[in-house]
Design a protein around this motif. Structure first.
Motif, short mmCIF file in Angstrom:
data_model
loop_
_atom_site.label_atom_id
_atom_site.label_comp_id
_atom_site.label_asym_id
_atom_site.label_seq_id
_atom_site.Cartn_x
_atom_site.Cartn_y
_atom_site.Cartn_z
N VAL A 98 0.84 -1.20 0.00
CA VAL A 98 0.00 0.00 0.00
C VAL A 98 0.87 1.25 0.00
N LEU A 99 1.89 1.25 0.85
CA LEU A 99 2.73 2.43 1.01
C LEU A 99 3.46 2.79 -0.29
N VAL A 100 3.94 1.78 -1.03
CA VAL A 100 4.69 2.08 -2.25
C VAL A 100 3.78 2.68 -3.32
N GLY A 101 2.48 2.47 -3.20
CA GLY A 101 1.57 3.12 -4.13
C GLY A 101 1.71 4.62 -4.07
N GLY A 102 1.71 5.17 -2.87
CA GLY A 102 1.87 6.61 -2.70
C GLY A 102 3.26 7.08 -3.08
N GLN A 103 4.28 6.31 -2.67
CA GLN A 103 5.66 6.70 -3.00
C GLN A 103 5.87 6.70 -4.51
N ALA A 104 5.31 5.72 -5.21
CA ALA A 104 5.46 5.65 -6.66
C ALA A 104 4.85 6.88 -7.33
N ILE A 105 3.67 7.30 -6.87
CA ILE A 105 3.02 8.47 -7.47
C ILE A 105 3.87 9.72 -7.25
N VAL A 106 4.45 9.87 -6.06
CA VAL A 106 5.31 11.02 -5.78
C VAL A 106 6.53 11.01 -6.69
N VAL A 107 7.17 9.84 -6.83
CA VAL A 107 8.39 9.74 -7.64
C VAL A 107 8.08 9.97 -9.11
N ILE A 108 6.97 9.43 -9.59
CA ILE A 108 6.58 9.67 -10.99
C ILE A 108 6.40 11.16 -11.24
N GLY A 109 5.86 11.87 -10.25
CA GLY A 109 5.66 13.30 -10.38
C GLY A 109 6.91 14.14 -10.21
N GLY A 110 8.05 13.48 -10.01
CA GLY A 110 9.32 14.20 -9.93
C GLY A 110 9.77 14.52 -8.52
N GLY A 111 9.15 13.94 -7.51
CA GLY A 111 9.55 14.20 -6.13
C GLY A 111 10.00 12.94 -5.42
N ILE A 112 10.07 13.02 -4.11
CA ILE A 112 10.37 11.86 -3.27
C ILE A 112 9.86 12.19 -1.88
N ASP A 113 9.43 11.18 -1.15
CA ASP A 113 8.85 11.39 0.17
C ASP A 113 9.59 10.54 1.20
N LEU A 114 10.41 11.18 2.01
CA LEU A 114 11.16 10.49 3.05
C LEU A 114 10.41 10.45 4.38
N SER A 115 9.18 10.94 4.39
CA SER A 115 8.41 10.96 5.63
C SER A 115 7.35 9.87 5.68
N VAL A 116 7.29 9.01 4.66
CA VAL A 116 6.22 8.02 4.61
C VAL A 116 6.27 7.06 5.80
N GLY A 117 7.47 6.65 6.20
CA GLY A 117 7.59 5.75 7.34
C GLY A 117 7.07 6.37 8.62
N ALA A 118 7.40 7.64 8.84
CA ALA A 118 6.93 8.34 10.03
C ALA A 118 5.41 8.53 9.99
N MET A 119 4.86 8.80 8.81
CA MET A 119 3.41 8.92 8.68
C MET A 119 2.72 7.59 8.98
N VAL A 120 3.34 6.49 8.56
CA VAL A 120 2.80 5.17 8.89
C VAL A 120 2.75 4.98 10.39
N SER A 121 3.85 5.31 11.07
CA SER A 121 3.89 5.17 12.53
C SER A 121 2.83 6.03 13.20
N LEU A 122 2.69 7.27 12.74
CA LEU A 122 1.70 8.17 13.32
C LEU A 122 0.29 7.63 13.17
N CYS A 123 -0.06 7.20 11.97
CA CYS A 123 -1.41 6.69 11.73
C CYS A 123 -1.63 5.34 12.41
N ASN A 124 -0.56 4.58 12.57
CA ASN A 124 -0.66 3.29 13.26
C ASN A 124 -1.02 3.48 14.73
N VAL A 125 -0.33 4.41 15.41
CA VAL A 125 -0.62 4.62 16.83
C VAL A 125 -1.98 5.30 17.02
#
Length: 321
Positions: free
Chosen positions: A54-81
């Motif tokens: 699931v997570l790589v779906g969002g990361q792939a869209i960001v990278v295709i758009g010319g960016g990168i997201d290094l905060s996805v892991g922290a967002m996973v932790s936040l939403c998990n707790v």
């Protein structure tokens, strides 16, 4: 003409190499592990793989758009707790549905912060998302300082179910791929690839480049929220550090799936295949009794190869010309 068509075919279907690599890895797994495709084993592996898929779906869209997201892991932790904090064993179905909706909104808001800083404040994506990752990780620790919490048994039971002998996680993964294929064929998908390929040219033709870039980070936050919920449903509890290793894994899986880190090429399907490849490699490492640190080395080598590959190809073409 035929060679041009072949190149266009492979350029559009960037996941084909990942499929070949997946076949090789699965063949080795089959030789070392008994009954890897047995329903019980398959369901267990998919439950573990699915949050990252699931997570790589969002990361792939960001990278295709010319960016990168290094905060996805922290967002996973936040939403998990938040999931294990807002949803308790006594929660009713209506309360659970509302909580999941609100958690998705948290992910959207976190992604919006990243997108606003990158698209409109013109901050560097790597620096920006690296900085916001500390903010999201700090909020996760504030909400749940140590692992804990408990979800209703019905949620964990649903996550592990196999309706019609098909793992429910596989059904949801297929749904994500279908949504992506539909999205890719829309005008938004065309704008996304154009923005990632040549942002200046896209802007000159009147495309809403800033809005597209903002949307990629918003979607990344949504996918991160869904990944955090999935982890909670798999384990039945939460942890403020659960997503720490997922950021690097998401980038490696995206690269393995054929998405260029420079943007403008790739897709979610290939990234999901990359997750299965990574998971299968981990199984091989475990079965072969190889030191676990080698997995980190493999991840690093994949990223280095992805970064150096285009330059090496250009060098070879120049020398051969």
């Amino acid at each position: 003409m035929r060679s041009l068509q072949v190149r266009r075919f492979f350029a559009r279907n960037t996941y084909l190499f990942a499929l070949l690599l997946l076949g090789i890895v699965l063949a080795i797994n089959t030789a070392l592990q008994q009954n890897p495709f047995e329903l019980r084993v398959l369901n267990g592996n998919l439950r573990v793989f699915f949050p990252l898929m699931v997570l790589v779906g969002g990361q792939a869209i960001v990278v295709i758009g010319g960016g990168i997201d290094l905060s996805v892991g922290a967002m996973v932790s936040l939403c998990n707790v938040i999931t294990v904090t807002w949803i308790t064993p006594e929660s009713q179905p209506n309360d659970i549905a509302l909580a999941i909706l609100l958690i998705c909104c948290v992910g959207l808001a976190a992604g919006f912060v990243n997108g606003l800083a990158v698209a409109y404040l013109r901050l560097q994506p790597i620096v920006t998302t690296y900085a916001t990752s500390f903010a999201f990780a700090g909020l996760a620790l504030l909400i749940l300082p140590r692992p804990g919490g408990e979800l209703p048994r019905d949620m964990t039971r649903f996550y592990r179910s196999t309706p019609g002998n098909i793992p429910v996680t596989l059904l949801f993964a297929g749904l994500i791929v279908i949504v992506w294929l539909i999205l890719r064929s829309t005008r938004y998908g065309q704008y996304l690839f154009a923005t990632g390929s040549k942002a200046d040219s896209a802007y000159a033709t009147g495309l809403p480049v800033n809005l597209i870039r903002l949307s990629t980070y918003v979607l990344s936050g949504l996918f991160a929220a869904l990944a955090g919920i999935s982890i909670a449903m798999n384990t039945g509890s939460g942890s403020p550090r659960i997503g720490d290793a997922m950021t690097l894994d998401s980038i490696v899986a995206v690269v393995l799936g054929g998405t260029r880190l420079s943007g403008g090429r790739g897709g979610i399907l290939g990234a999901m295949i990359g997750v299965i490849i990574l998971g299968s490699i981990r199984n091989l490492i475990s079965l072969a009794d190889v030191p676990t640190w080698s997995q980190t080395l493999v991840n690093a080598l994949i990223i280095i190869a992805a970064l150096a590959g285009p330059g090496l190809l250009r060098l070879v073409r120049r020398r051969s010309a």
